[in-house]
Design a protein around this motif. Structure first.
Motif, mmCIF file in Angstrom:
data_model
loop_
_atom_site.group_PDB
_atom_site.id
_atom_site.type_symbol
_atom_site.label_atom_id
_atom_site.label_comp_id
_atom_site.label_asym_id
_atom_site.label_seq_id
_atom_site.Cartn_x
_atom_site.Cartn_y
_atom_site.Cartn_z
ATOM 1 N N LEU A 42 57.945 42.095 14.685
ATOM 2 C CA LEU A 42 58.327 40.979 13.815
ATOM 3 C C LEU A 42 57.639 39.688 14.229
ATOM 4 O O LEU A 42 57.224 38.882 13.368
ATOM 5 N N SER A 43 57.502 39.471 15.531
ATOM 6 C CA SER A 43 56.808 38.268 16.005
ATOM 7 C C SER A 43 55.342 38.286 15.597
ATOM 8 O O SER A 43 54.790 37.265 15.152
ATOM 9 N N GLN A 44 54.694 39.453 15.737
ATOM 10 C CA GLN A 44 53.285 39.556 15.353
ATOM 11 C C GLN A 44 53.099 39.348 13.853
ATOM 12 O O GLN A 44 52.181 38.649 13.413
ATOM 13 N N VAL A 45 53.993 39.964 13.050
ATOM 14 C CA VAL A 45 53.900 39.799 11.598
ATOM 15 C C VAL A 45 54.136 38.347 11.209
ATOM 16 O O VAL A 45 53.447 37.795 10.333
ATOM 17 N N SER A 46 55.102 37.691 11.858
ATOM 18 C CA SER A 46 55.369 36.281 11.565
ATOM 19 C C SER A 46 54.164 35.405 11.888
ATOM 20 O O SER A 46 53.813 34.510 11.121
ATOM 21 N N ASP A 47 53.524 35.672 13.028
ATOM 22 C CA ASP A 47 52.345 34.874 13.398
ATOM 23 C C ASP A 47 51.198 35.102 12.424
ATOM 24 O O ASP A 47 50.465 34.163 12.076
ATOM 25 N N ARG A 48 51.035 36.352 11.964
ATOM 26 C CA ARG A 48 49.933 36.640 11.032
ATOM 27 C C ARG A 48 50.189 36.027 9.656
ATOM 28 O O ARG A 48 49.255 35.501 9.021
ATOM 29 N N LEU A 104 63.343 33.134 13.654
ATOM 30 C CA LEU A 104 62.821 34.483 13.872
ATOM 31 C C LEU A 104 63.879 35.365 14.543
ATOM 32 O O LEU A 104 64.035 36.535 14.183
ATOM 33 N N ALA A 105 64.616 34.800 15.494
ATOM 34 C CA ALA A 105 65.690 35.566 16.138
ATOM 35 C C ALA A 105 66.765 35.946 15.128
ATOM 36 O O ALA A 105 67.294 37.068 15.166
ATOM 37 N N ASN A 106 67.085 35.031 14.216
ATOM 38 C CA ASN A 106 68.072 35.352 13.185
ATOM 39 C C ASN A 106 67.569 36.445 12.250
ATOM 40 O O ASN A 106 68.337 37.328 11.836
ATOM 41 N N LEU A 107 66.277 36.406 11.923
ATOM 42 C CA LEU A 107 65.704 37.454 11.084
ATOM 43 C C LEU A 107 65.762 38.809 11.787
ATOM 44 O O LEU A 107 66.014 39.844 11.149
ATOM 45 N N GLN A 108 65.544 38.807 13.099
ATOM 46 C CA GLN A 108 65.642 40.054 13.845
ATOM 47 C C GLN A 108 67.064 40.604 13.805
ATOM 48 O O GLN A 108 67.265 41.810 13.635
ATOM 49 N N ARG A 109 68.046 39.722 13.935
ATOM 50 C CA ARG A 109 69.444 40.177 13.875
ATOM 51 C C ARG A 109 69.778 40.733 12.490
ATOM 52 O O ARG A 109 70.487 41.735 12.367
ATOM 53 N N ALA A 162 67.646 42.116 10.426
ATOM 54 C CA ALA A 162 66.970 43.416 10.309
ATOM 55 C C ALA A 162 67.727 44.484 11.069
ATOM 56 O O ALA A 162 67.934 45.607 10.575
ATOM 57 N N PHE A 163 68.187 44.157 12.293
ATOM 58 C CA PHE A 163 68.964 45.117 13.072
ATOM 59 C C PHE A 163 70.245 45.497 12.339
ATOM 60 O O PHE A 163 70.597 46.682 12.244
ATOM 61 N N GLY A 164 70.954 44.504 11.832
ATOM 62 C CA GLY A 164 72.211 44.788 11.144
ATOM 63 C C GLY A 164 72.013 45.665 9.928
ATOM 64 O O GLY A 164 72.776 46.623 9.712
ATOM 65 N N ALA A 165 70.988 45.356 9.129
ATOM 66 C CA ALA A 165 70.719 46.162 7.937
ATOM 67 C C ALA A 165 70.356 47.603 8.306
ATOM 68 O O ALA A 165 70.811 48.556 7.667
ATOM 69 N N LEU A 166 69.559 47.757 9.359
ATOM 70 C CA LEU A 166 69.165 49.101 9.767
ATOM 71 C C LEU A 166 70.334 49.895 10.326
ATOM 72 O O LEU A 166 70.455 51.099 10.088
ATOM 73 N N ILE A 167 71.203 49.222 11.086
ATOM 74 C CA ILE A 167 72.371 49.908 11.623
ATOM 75 C C ILE A 167 73.252 50.417 10.482
ATOM 76 O O ILE A 167 73.727 51.562 10.489
#
Length: 370
Positions: free
Chosen positions: A298-304, A315-320, A322-327
């Motif tokens: 996610l960090s690499q995609v955000s930078d690109r 970005l940390a909130n987006l990761q959470r 994504a984790f929640g949706a996947l769980i």
């Protein structure tokens, strides 16, 4: 002659040889993987790969294995993984500090055993309660142990910050403080414990855990020692998590701090076994790779895409998210996790007639991988 007929003929002519050949064929990919991990990766890997990816991946897979033995195989709910990891880290640190003649591997084992003893105490309520109530009791233990390690200075050798630096890592005079040395030490510990766990879940103890997980009342009727099985699961699971905590402190962070093993760590390990697959040894490694690599991706995609303009907090909130949706997706659509998906994909790729019997999607029935 079809492949199924060939195998049947081989079994008729030499059943022992055929079984040995099939066992060798199943073990060959694992042997090649271990050869790459022990030989190729240390020669080709960079410090970034060791420090940021491989070492945390292996340690989190080991912590997931400990929780999976407890939840996936024995069916005992727990949110105390972080507390067990902290216990192993502090126990190993104090053993190395106060008994410096003990070798590092022995200190790791003893630290894990101490964490296992604490796990037995935490697991005592499982003899009376289960489900959500047991989850709440382990959550209370998580907060209590974290408070004890921060409150009493003896555990941190009376450091003013309650955080201490890890001792020098060495085995038989060999310095392991380099990234490669810490990686090889971690890899050796993880492979050894995973091999023991794979044998354990197929033993009588593992079968007793599975019976208790499926229905403890029926297990008691057929003579399974339910209380002993539950407490042994807490002991083994906490011991494995304790070794993982010591490795996390010494081989990855380089410091021992109870705040590194808070409730977030317990949830992270639980996500690993949900995503990877409960009741699967290989699922711990798959889930750990997913949890460790997804934030980096996610960090690499955000930078690109955004050129680094996305705030780190966003970005940390987006990761959470994504984790929640996947769980949620895994719990609804694929409760057996990525290990079940990988096993079904492997079964489709194999020649017809060699796939073996189909297994159900219940967690705990997908453990043939590994």
């Amino acid at each position: 002659m079809s492949s199924a007929e060939t195998e049947a003929a081989a079994d008729f002519v030499a059943p022992g040889a055929a079984r040995d050949w099939r066992g060798l064929r199943r073990a060959l990919p694992l042997g090649l993987l271990l050869a790459v991990a022990f030989v190729i990766v240390p020669l080709a890997g960079t410090d970034y790969w060791f420090n940021a990816i491989l070492i945390p991946f292996l340690i989190m897979a080991l912590a997931g294995l400990g929780l999976n033995l407890l939840m996936g195989y024995a069916g005992q709910a727990s949110l105390g993984t972080g507390a067990f990891m902290a216990t192993g880290a502090y126990a190993t640190y104090n053993l190395l500090l106060r008994l410096p003649d003990i070798p590092l591997p022995i200190s790791l084992v003893l630290g894990g055993l101490i964490a296992g003893a604490v796990g037995v105490v935490v697991g005592l309520p499982s003899l009376r309660i289960k489900g959500f109530y047991l989850l709440a009791s382990t959550l209370a233990a998580q907060f209590l142990l974290e408070w004890i390690f921060n409150q009493y200075g003896w555990f941190s050798n009376y450091s003013t910050s309650s955080s201490i630096s890890a001792p020098k890592l060495a085995i038989l005079g060999q310095d392991l403080s380099s990234p490669v040395g810490r990686y090889l030490m971690t890899l050796t510990a993880v492979v050894a414990i995973a091999a023991v766990a794979a044998r354990l879940v197929k033993s009588q103890t593992g079968r007793a855990w599975s019976a208790v997980r499926d229905m403890d009342t029926a297990a008691a009727v057929i003579g399974v020692p339910v209380a002993r099985s539950k407490l042994s699961a807490f002991f083994v699971g906490a011991a494995v998590c304790g070794v993982a905590g010591a490795l996390w402190a010494f081989a990855y962070l380089g410091t021992v701090d109870a705040r590194s093993f808070g409730l977030d760590r317990s949830f992270q390990v639980m996500f690993i076994i949900i995503v990877g697959g409960m009741g699967s040894i290989a699922g711990n490694f798959i889930g750990s790779a997913f949890i460790v690599l997804l934030p980096i991706l996610l960090s690499q995609v955000s930078d690109r895409l955004f050129g680094g303009t996305v705030d780190a907090g966003q970005l940390a909130n987006l990761q959470r998210i994504a984790f929640g949706a996947l769980i949620i997706w895994f719990l609804i659509k694929e409760p057996a996790g990525l290990a079940a998906l990988a096993e079904r994909g492997w079964r489709r790729l194999r020649p017809s007639g060699t796939a073996g019997p189909e297994r159900g999607s219940r967690p705990g029935n997908t453990g043939k991988i590994f």
